[in-house]
Design an enzyme around this catalytic site. Structure first.
Site, short mmCIF file in Angstrom:
data_model
loop_
_atom_site.label_atom_id
_atom_site.label_comp_id
_atom_site.label_asym_id
_atom_site.label_seq_id
_atom_site.Cartn_x
_atom_site.Cartn_y
_atom_site.Cartn_z
N SER A 1 1.15 -0.63 -0.29
CA SER A 1 0.19 -0.16 -0.13
C SER A 1 0.51 0.91 0.14
O SER A 1 2.03 0.96 0.77
CB SER A 1 -0.83 -0.02 1.41
OG SER A 1 -1.40 1.75 0.85
N LYS B 1 -4.90 -6.87 3.56
CA LYS B 1 -5.04 -5.51 2.71
C LYS B 1 -5.92 -4.97 2.27
O LYS B 1 -6.58 -4.15 2.20
CB LYS B 1 -4.40 -6.41 1.43
CG LYS B 1 -3.79 -4.62 -0.28
CD LYS B 1 -3.12 -3.47 0.59
CE LYS B 1 -3.14 -2.64 -0.82
NZ LYS B 1 -4.32 -2.10 -1.40
N HIS C 1 -8.06 -3.23 5.19
CA HIS C 1 -7.05 -2.11 4.70
C HIS C 1 -7.75 -1.23 3.86
O HIS C 1 -8.08 0.04 3.98
CB HIS C 1 -5.81 -1.65 4.35
CG HIS C 1 -4.97 -0.47 3.89
ND1 HIS C 1 -5.25 -0.66 2.48
CD2 HIS C 1 -4.37 0.23 4.47
CE1 HIS C 1 -4.84 0.86 2.55
NE2 HIS C 1 -4.05 1.36 3.85
N ASN C 2 -8.14 -1.72 3.14
CA ASN C 2 -9.05 -0.78 1.95
C ASN C 2 -10.24 -0.87 1.83
O ASN C 2 -10.87 0.08 1.83
CB ASN C 2 -8.91 -2.03 0.15
CG ASN C 2 -7.41 -1.62 -0.32
OD1 ASN C 2 -6.71 -1.05 -0.10
ND2 ASN C 2 -7.67 -1.59 -1.99
N GLU D 1 -10.30 2.02 3.72
CA GLU D 1 -9.42 2.93 2.86
C GLU D 1 -11.12 3.81 2.22
O GLU D 1 -11.66 5.05 2.99
CB GLU D 1 -8.72 2.67 2.12
CG GLU D 1 -8.43 3.60 0.46
CD GLU D 1 -7.85 2.97 0.01
OE1 GLU D 1 -6.82 2.68 0.25
OE2 GLU D 1 -7.98 2.52 -1.20
C1 6PG Z 1 -3.51 0.93 -1.36
C2 6PG Z 1 -4.48 1.41 -2.42
C3 6PG Z 1 -4.61 0.47 -3.89
C4 6PG Z 1 -5.38 0.86 -5.45
C5 6PG Z 1 -6.75 1.06 -4.64
C6 6PG Z 1 -7.90 1.47 -4.96
O1 6PG Z 1 -3.00 0.64 -0.88
O2 6PG Z 1 -2.28 1.94 -2.23
O3 6PG Z 1 -5.44 0.73 -2.12
O4 6PG Z 1 -4.72 -0.54 -3.39
O5 6PG Z 1 -5.31 2.39 -5.04
O6 6PG Z 1 -6.72 -0.33 -5.44
O7 6PG Z 1 -8.99 0.97 -4.69
P1 6PG Z 1 -10.36 0.77 -6.33
O8 6PG Z 1 -9.73 0.93 -6.96
O9 6PG Z 1 -11.37 0.68 -5.43
O10 6PG Z 1 -10.62 2.29 -4.68
#
Ligand code: 6PG
Length: 471
Positions: A131, A185, A188-189, A192
């Site tokens: 990430s 991860k 984490h997302n 996010e």
């Molecule tokens: C990270 C982000 C990365 C990416 C995601 C965006 O941790 O660096 O999460 O993995 O930017 O894929 O996710 P979406 O396209 O689903 O918004």
């Protein structure tokens, strides 16, 4: 000869792969690189390598021959079929004892499948969440590896040298067997998505409520970033709002279509949480709002016919930012709580043996959800490693007590103004449900028993019971 061989190989020279190769090379790691389109490799070597210890391979065989044994191959290709294709080619050039690391956002079930297949061939496998986007990959990401512990031990020093650091501690730790890393991860997302939705709601309230312009909003987020909300997503929000459009000179954010796209990792978190029956309502709301934003034509029609509240202003607009700041902090804390609770549940169900303190520790730097509050979250799990939900940690209780009233204020402002704040609403509902000694699930059980004889439990007796409700 062996001395000139590469320590590690990297397949996939997209921006994440290239940047991670440069990052490792800057730490003195000798990196062999390969990309299916050879022109991409040539251009990388020509334009970006600049004397660093990076060796190209123009066929998979040539690439494998540049690596010292046992060989280590990091894969940086988009999640999905491309990962299987690369893994499919590797067994011709690597063998038992070698190590493969998938560094993409793979679905954890794919990681389990790949780990098992490679293990049968004697090949070690790690699924590693990376990430921090392009800049993280280049200057220090947060790394979330899971899978073969032997494999991790082999590349631990390389990963520690390449990861972000907070107070001298590298943002990487071995998380557990099989798909533990990719699961972490994914969550984490999910977090996010939740935090991005919450921030977007405060932006909506402040711009559609008192009508603050982007410049003023930017300074508000900039100020918030100096307080307890300090974190990467707040920091970039201030920067995004300050940015002017080159074409029109207006704030760029005002020129961007209000339609949120997604690759889906946040949605996967929500889906698996449902599967595990572990509530993550703020992450669910964030996924739902991205989906709803896509219904643009319907929204346009509905905006003309559906009524909103009679009052469209709030009493003291000047005091709104301070209330939102504290309310947002409460909701953010509750979103981390939901994610951590999902991880704990998944750890039990999938036998990952996650160390929750380690998860909080490696999220403090490099990744998208890095924030000052992760230091407190780490502390909560350090003090109580078996904590079921961090909202029960005395430290977090104290923090939530100081801002839960403001969270109610955010929800009230949204209701009064007719501005949707489902992230804040769901976080507040999670908080209130969690602290409710009695929830109305008794009525739901009575209804189930009424129409389906599904039986219920009593508060004063053991066993299950059925009532003939019509008799
Ligand atoms: C990270 C982000 C990365 C990416 C995601 C965006 O941790 O660096 O999460 O993995 O930017 O894929 O996710 P979406 O396209 O689903 O918004």
């Amino acid at each position: 000869m062996t001395d000139s061989l590469c320590d590690v190989g990297l397949v996939g020279l997209g921006v994440m792969g290239k940047n991670f190769a440069l990052n490792m090379a800057d730490k003195g790691v000798r990196v062999g690189v390969y990309n299916r389109t050879t022109e991409k490799t040539r251009r990388f070597i020509r334009e970006e390598v600049n004397g660093r210890p990076i060796t190209p391979g123009y066929s998979i065989k040539e690439f494998a021959d540049t690596l010292k044994s046992p060989k280590t191959v990091l894969i940086f290709v988009p999640a999905g079929d491309a990962v299987d294709e690369v893994i499919g080619e590797l067994p011709d050039v690597i063998g038992p004892g070698d190590l493969v690391v998938d560094c993409g956002n793979s679905h954890f079930k794919d990681t389990d499948r790949r780990e098992e297949r490679l293990r049968e061939k004697g090949i070690l496998f790690l699924g590693m969440g990376v990430s921090g986007g392009e800049s993280g990959a280049r200057h220090g990401p947060s790394l979330m590896p899971g899978g073969s512990e032997e494999g991790y031990t082999r590349i631990r020093s390389i990963l520690e040298a390449s990861a972000a650091r907070v107070n001298g501690e590298p943002c990487v730790a071995y998380l557990g067997p099989r798909s533990a890393g990719h699961y972490v991860k994914m969550v984490h997302n999910g977090i996010e998505y939740g935090i991005m939705q919450l921030i977007a709601e405060t932006y909506d309230l402040l711009s559609r409520g008192p009508g603050f312009d982007a410049e003023r909003l930017s300074s508000i987020y900039e100020k918030w970033n100096r307080g307890e909300l300090q974190g990467y997503l707040i920091e970039i929000t201030a920067q995004v709002l300050a940015r002017k459009d080159d074409r029109t000179g207006r704030p760029l954010v005002d020129m961007i279509m209000d339609r949120a796209r997604q690759k889906g990792t946040g949605k996967w978190a929500s889906m698996d949480a449902m599967e595990l029956q572990n509530p993550v309502p703020t992450i669910d709301a964030a996924v739902t709002m991205r989906n709803l934003s896509d219904y643009q034509a319907d929204r346009r029609k509905a905006s003309e016919v559906l009524q909103g509240p009679s009052r469209t202003s709030i009493a003291h607009p000047e005091s709104l930012p301070d209330g939102l700041q504290k309310g947002l902090f409460a909701a953010v804390l509750l979103t981390y709580a939901q994610g951590m609770s999902l991880l704990r549940q998944a750890s039990l169900r999938y036998e990952y043996g996650l160390d929750m303190e380690a998860v909080a520790r490696i999220w403090r730097g490099g990744c998208i959800i890095r924030a000052g509050v992760l230091e407190d979250i780490r502390e909560a799990f350090r003090a109580q490693p078996g904590l079921d939900n961090m909202v029960l940690s005395p430290h977090v209780v104290e923090k939530l007590s100081a801002c839960q009233q403001d969270l109610r204020g955010v929800v009230s402002a949204g209701v009064e103004l007719g501005i949707p704040v489902p992230g804040h609403m769901s976080a507040l509902a999670y908080y209130d449900a969690y602290r409710s000694l009695r929830l109305p699930a008794n009525l739901i059980m009575a209804q189930r028993d009424y129409f389906g004889a599904h039986r219920y439990e009593r508060i004063d007796d053991e066993g299950t019971f059925h009532t003939e409700w019509n008799s």
